[in-house]
Design an enzyme around this catalytic site. Structure first.
Site, PDB file in Angstrom:
ATOM      1  N   CYS A 329      49.142  54.209  63.536  1.00 55.95           N
ATOM      2  CA  CYS A 329      48.515  55.537  63.590  1.00 55.95           C
ATOM      3  C   CYS A 329      48.013  56.089  62.254  1.00 55.95           C
ATOM      4  O   CYS A 329      46.874  56.547  62.170  1.00 55.95           O
ATOM      5  CB  CYS A 329      49.469  56.555  64.210  1.00 55.95           C
ATOM      6  SG  CYS A 329      50.728  55.893  65.269  1.00 55.95           S
ATOM      7  N   ARG A 358      59.077  46.100  62.512  1.00 51.89           N
ATOM      8  CA  ARG A 358      60.155  47.074  62.654  1.00 51.89           C
ATOM      9  C   ARG A 358      61.483  46.348  62.463  1.00 51.89           C
ATOM     10  O   ARG A 358      61.685  45.268  63.030  1.00 51.89           O
ATOM     11  CB  ARG A 358      60.113  47.747  64.035  1.00 51.89           C
ATOM     12  CG  ARG A 358      58.838  48.540  64.253  1.00 51.89           C
ATOM     13  CD  ARG A 358      58.780  49.191  65.618  1.00 51.89           C
ATOM     14  NE  ARG A 358      57.495  49.835  65.833  1.00 51.89           N
ATOM     15  CZ  ARG A 358      57.129  50.432  66.969  1.00 51.89           C
ATOM     16  NH1 ARG A 358      57.968  50.469  67.986  1.00 51.89           N
ATOM     17  NH2 ARG A 358      55.938  50.989  67.076  1.00 51.89           N
ATOM     18  N   GLN A 376      50.422  45.415  68.310  1.00 50.69           N
ATOM     19  CA  GLN A 376      50.239  46.482  69.297  1.00 50.69           C
ATOM     20  C   GLN A 376      48.757  46.649  69.580  1.00 50.69           C
ATOM     21  O   GLN A 376      47.939  46.680  68.658  1.00 50.69           O
ATOM     22  CB  GLN A 376      50.787  47.809  68.767  1.00 50.69           C
ATOM     23  CG  GLN A 376      52.283  47.980  68.940  1.00 50.69           C
ATOM     24  CD  GLN A 376      52.702  49.416  68.658  1.00 50.69           C
ATOM     25  OE1 GLN A 376      52.254  50.025  67.698  1.00 50.69           O
ATOM     26  NE2 GLN A 376      53.566  49.956  69.486  1.00 50.69           N
ATOM     27  N   ASP A 378      46.919  49.113  70.053  1.00 53.63           N
ATOM     28  CA  ASP A 378      46.789  50.554  69.888  1.00 53.63           C
ATOM     29  C   ASP A 378      45.365  51.026  70.143  1.00 53.63           C
ATOM     30  O   ASP A 378      44.406  50.280  69.940  1.00 53.63           O
ATOM     31  CB  ASP A 378      47.133  50.942  68.447  1.00 53.63           C
ATOM     32  CG  ASP A 378      48.557  51.423  68.306  1.00 53.63           C
ATOM     33  OD1 ASP A 378      49.059  52.040  69.241  1.00 53.63           O
ATOM     34  OD2 ASP A 378      49.159  51.167  67.247  1.00 53.63           O
ATOM     35  N   HIS A 380      43.422  55.039  69.341  1.00 53.99           N
ATOM     36  CA  HIS A 380      43.533  56.463  69.040  1.00 53.99           C
ATOM     37  C   HIS A 380      42.249  57.126  69.496  1.00 53.99           C
ATOM     38  O   HIS A 380      41.159  56.721  69.097  1.00 53.99           O
ATOM     39  CB  HIS A 380      43.780  56.678  67.549  1.00 53.99           C
ATOM     40  CG  HIS A 380      45.040  56.011  67.074  1.00 53.99           C
ATOM     41  ND1 HIS A 380      45.031  54.894  66.290  1.00 53.99           N
ATOM     42  CD2 HIS A 380      46.344  56.283  67.331  1.00 53.99           C
ATOM     43  CE1 HIS A 380      46.279  54.510  66.054  1.00 53.99           C
ATOM     44  NE2 HIS A 380      47.088  55.335  66.679  1.00 53.99           N
ATOM     45  N   LYS A 459      54.727  62.050  76.219  1.00 57.68           N
ATOM     46  CA  LYS A 459      54.040  60.803  76.553  1.00 57.68           C
ATOM     47  C   LYS A 459      54.167  60.485  78.037  1.00 57.68           C
ATOM     48  O   LYS A 459      55.065  60.958  78.720  1.00 57.68           O
ATOM     49  CB  LYS A 459      54.607  59.649  75.735  1.00 57.68           C
ATOM     50  CG  LYS A 459      56.086  59.389  75.958  1.00 57.68           C
ATOM     51  CD  LYS A 459      56.591  58.206  75.141  1.00 57.68           C
ATOM     52  CE  LYS A 459      58.079  57.968  75.379  1.00 57.68           C
ATOM     53  NZ  LYS A 459      58.558  56.717  74.755  1.00 57.68           N
ATOM     54  N   HIS A 505      47.447  58.772  71.374  1.00 57.41           N
ATOM     55  CA  HIS A 505      47.878  57.414  71.033  1.00 57.41           C
ATOM     56  C   HIS A 505      48.063  56.698  72.368  1.00 57.41           C
ATOM     57  O   HIS A 505      48.673  57.271  73.275  1.00 57.41           O
ATOM     58  CB  HIS A 505      49.249  57.389  70.346  1.00 57.41           C
ATOM     59  CG  HIS A 505      49.389  58.253  69.154  1.00 57.41           C
ATOM     60  ND1 HIS A 505      49.399  57.756  67.872  1.00 57.41           N
ATOM     61  CD2 HIS A 505      49.564  59.589  69.032  1.00 57.41           C
ATOM     62  CE1 HIS A 505      49.585  58.742  67.017  1.00 57.41           C
ATOM     63  NE2 HIS A 505      49.688  59.869  67.691  1.00 57.41           N
TER      64      HIS A 505
END
Length: 636
Positions: A329, A358, A376, A378, A380, A459, A505
């Protein structure tokens, strides 16, 4: 007179204080035989409990969802009683219900699965005796006296507040327990001990190591049989086992929790990403890429340093602290902020297949399902407030379209503000209502998970269902009004003034590594043709045909088919069998007849064979099938 009110509003009067069993029998003997417990004024209690005042009750039968947990709790007591009969020096600790069963931690001599038959035999004796499970209330001092020779139970009692403590008795067995339990041990009709492992008392490595014995139980032997079949099927589909057998990926001590993808695994990986890119381009997304490492100032600005620091890998370079990104992000915020935007530019849908890291504890790493390095998918989405509903609907429809291609059903859950969060109350309320309105407009049922949102916004979680009926949380849609504020992101509105964009997201695959593992198990290694690492294999019937087989391979590869030739000096039967074991969808046999006629003999994994297929017909059908990304190989 005691008045009992049932869930449908019916009221029944009893002269004396009835038990739950009395109430059930007053309705029918059949109901009484199938009653497990009751809900008394909102609390689950035993059927033996007396009802001493006007109350509302709900009788819990073997068909109710609460019943199975109660049964398994009672089965844990039966197992503990059996073990004490067989192992006189055993000391009990705790025996909770867990997903799909129960366990009991016991300080005893080591046991193995070889010991299970004799334990199960003793359990059957206890079950056959139909021993009542009766609740007794005693004072804390009485409980301590009873367990004076049981160090673990005594320690547990000392941690309890003063007051009455409940025991459960069944024949010669007594256990410290809150309950509730089934009326008698005869209810445990179908059970099986599953495995044994080591466990430290209270998860403290400085304390005693115990034997943790797992089991499961059902009300019906057919249900137990179906569950054991499910476990066998899941075992056959294990993605780590299939990943090795099909040469897809591996793990190495040099990089714990970080997958190595082999050439064939990369074929599957690239097929997934090609499809992802195709769908996202069609849905109006652009693709971006941001660095893997960014400095501490950025992570402090985003809030990750404060809220996610323990999961981040950090490094010091030129006297500055950096962190390998755990999320994509913040980089996306920097890209948006590079230039001014107008309301006419919005929405901006920017996707990124970003590699993130992570720090996960070694004990929770689990194949591709729980790793330390993963990608990921992802995206946005930056938008105006009036675009929220349409954009969330667009994400949900895109997600549905992608999942349906893999034959994955799904359900939706809305997660609200957690205790640890950033942003104002007003922002959270607006964001949560935005998601709720979009879900209502989408029209599918959804459940609400209070307090389970991300720290920066509420979410929608998308839980997929695989071929075995297991659910996995993969996709998520998170509405965020905090990060745009932290990064001072703006756009010029119709009024010529600066406004703050709203941001979504979202991921569809989620962790691509994890989604890959789920698909391996979902398809049991038999990927659809468009995904298969090897789509076709050419089997020459003898060494003289190897050269021609390679010509066929080259012609198929020119059309984009991933093709191999099996040129080993083996029988055709063995080559076919090996191709089937590797789940290659199209097995092409080449003999002298096929060479002379320019045709192919095509065998599919379901055992169907078609002879005399021309190269043109083969390619026309196969390429059309791949283009449509069908799941079933329904040609030939």
């Amino acid at each position: 007179m005691i008045n009992i009110t049932f869930p449908d509003g019916t009221i029944k009067a009893f002269e004396n204080s009835p038990t739950g069993s009395d109430v059930a029998k007053s309705i029918s003997e059949g109901l009484a035989r199938n009653c497990v417990a009751m809900e008394l004024n909102g609390n689950l209690v035993d059927l033996h409990s007396e009802i001493t005042q006007d109350s509302q009750i709900r009788l819990i039968t073997t068909k109710d969802k609460e019943a199975l947990e109660i049964l398994r709790h009672s089965a844990a007591h039966v197992m503990a009683q059996a073990i004490l009969h067989l192992y006189k020096d055993a000391k009990l600790t705790i025996g909770p219900v867990v997903e799909d069963g129960f366990y009991y931690d016991i300080d005893m001599e080591p046991v193995s699965e070889d010991d299970f038959p004799k334990i199960e035999a003793e359990m059957k004796k206890i079950i056959k005796a139909k021993l009542p499970l009766e609740r007794k209330l005693v004072s804390k001092s009485e409980a301590a006296e009873f367990y004076k020779n049981e160090p673990y139970k005594l320690e547990m009692i000392s941690d309890l507040e003063d007051g009455t403590i409940s025991f459960y008795e069944q024949g010669d067995f007594t256990d410290l327990c809150r309950g509730p339990h089934v009326p008698h041990t005869g209810f445990v009709k179908a059970f099986k001990l599953m495995k044994v492992s080591g466990a430290y008392w209270r998860a403290d490595q400085t304390k005693a190591q115990l034997q943790r014995i797992y089991g499961t139980a059902f009300f019906d032997k057919k249900e137990l049989k179906a569950y054991l079949h499910f476990l066998e099927e899941a075992k056959k589909r294990n993605h780590r086992k299939l990943g090795t057998a099909l040469d897809l990926f591996s793990f190495h001590e040099e990089a714990p929790g970080m997958a190595f993808f082999h050439a064939k695994g990369m074929d599957v990986w690239n097929a997934l990403l090609d499809y992802w890119r195709e769908e996202h381009r069609a849905a109006g997304y652009v693709e971006t890429k941001t660095p893997i490492m960014l400095n501490r100032d950025l992570w402090e600005r985003s809030g990750h340093w404060e809220n996610y620091r323990e999961n981040m890998y950090v490094s010091s370079i030129d006297d500055f602290e950096y962190a390998i990104k755990p999320m994509n992000c913040p980089g996306g915020m920097l890209l948006y902020g590079l230039k001014p935007h107008s309301y006419k530019d919005l929405p901006i849908r920017a996707g990124e297949v970003g590699l993130v890291h992570r720090h996960e504890l070694s004990g929770v790493l689990s194949g591709l399902f729980r790793v330390r390095a993963f990608h990921q998918d992802d995206a946005h989405i930056f938008m105006t407030p009036d675009q929220i509903q349409d954009e969330i609907l667009g994400v949900l429809k895109l997600t549905e379209r992608i999942y349906s291609t893999f034959g994955l059903g799904f359900h939706l859950e809305l997660s609200t503000r957690p205790e640890k969060s950033i942003g104002s109350d007003e922002q959270w309320e607006m964001a949560t209502e935005g998601l709720r309105a979009a879900l209502d407009a989408y029209g599918a049922e959804y459940k609400i998970n209070e307090g389970d949102g991300a720290f920066y916004g509420p979410k929608i979680d998308v839980h997929i269902k695989d071929a075995l009926g297991r659910t996995w949380q993969c996709g998520t849609v998170q509405l965020d009004m905090s990060l745009p504020e932290r990064f001072d992101l703006t756009y010029i509105g119709k009024d010529g003034e600066k406004h703050r964009p709203i941001m979504i997201h979202r991921v569809v695959y989620g962790s691509i590594e994890r989604f890959f593992g789920i698909l391996v198990e979902h398809f049991a290694g038999k990927f659809p043709l468009w995904m298969a690492p090897v789509q076709a294999i050419v089997l020459p019937m003898n060494d003289e045909l190897v050269s021609y087989a390679n010509e066929v391979k080259q012609s198929l590869e020119k059309e984009g088919l991933r093709t191999e030739v099996d040129d080993r000096t083996e029988s055709l039967k063995k080559k076919v069998r090996d191709a089937q074991l590797n789940y290659i969808p199209l097995i092409l046999t080449i003999g002298g007849k096929e060479k002379d006629s320019g045709t192919l003999s095509v065998r599919t994994l379901d055992g169907k064979v078609k002879y005399g297929v021309t190269h043109k017909d083969f390619l026309d059908q196969v390429l059309a099938h791949i283009k449509e990304r069908k799941q079933e190989l329904d040609m030939f």
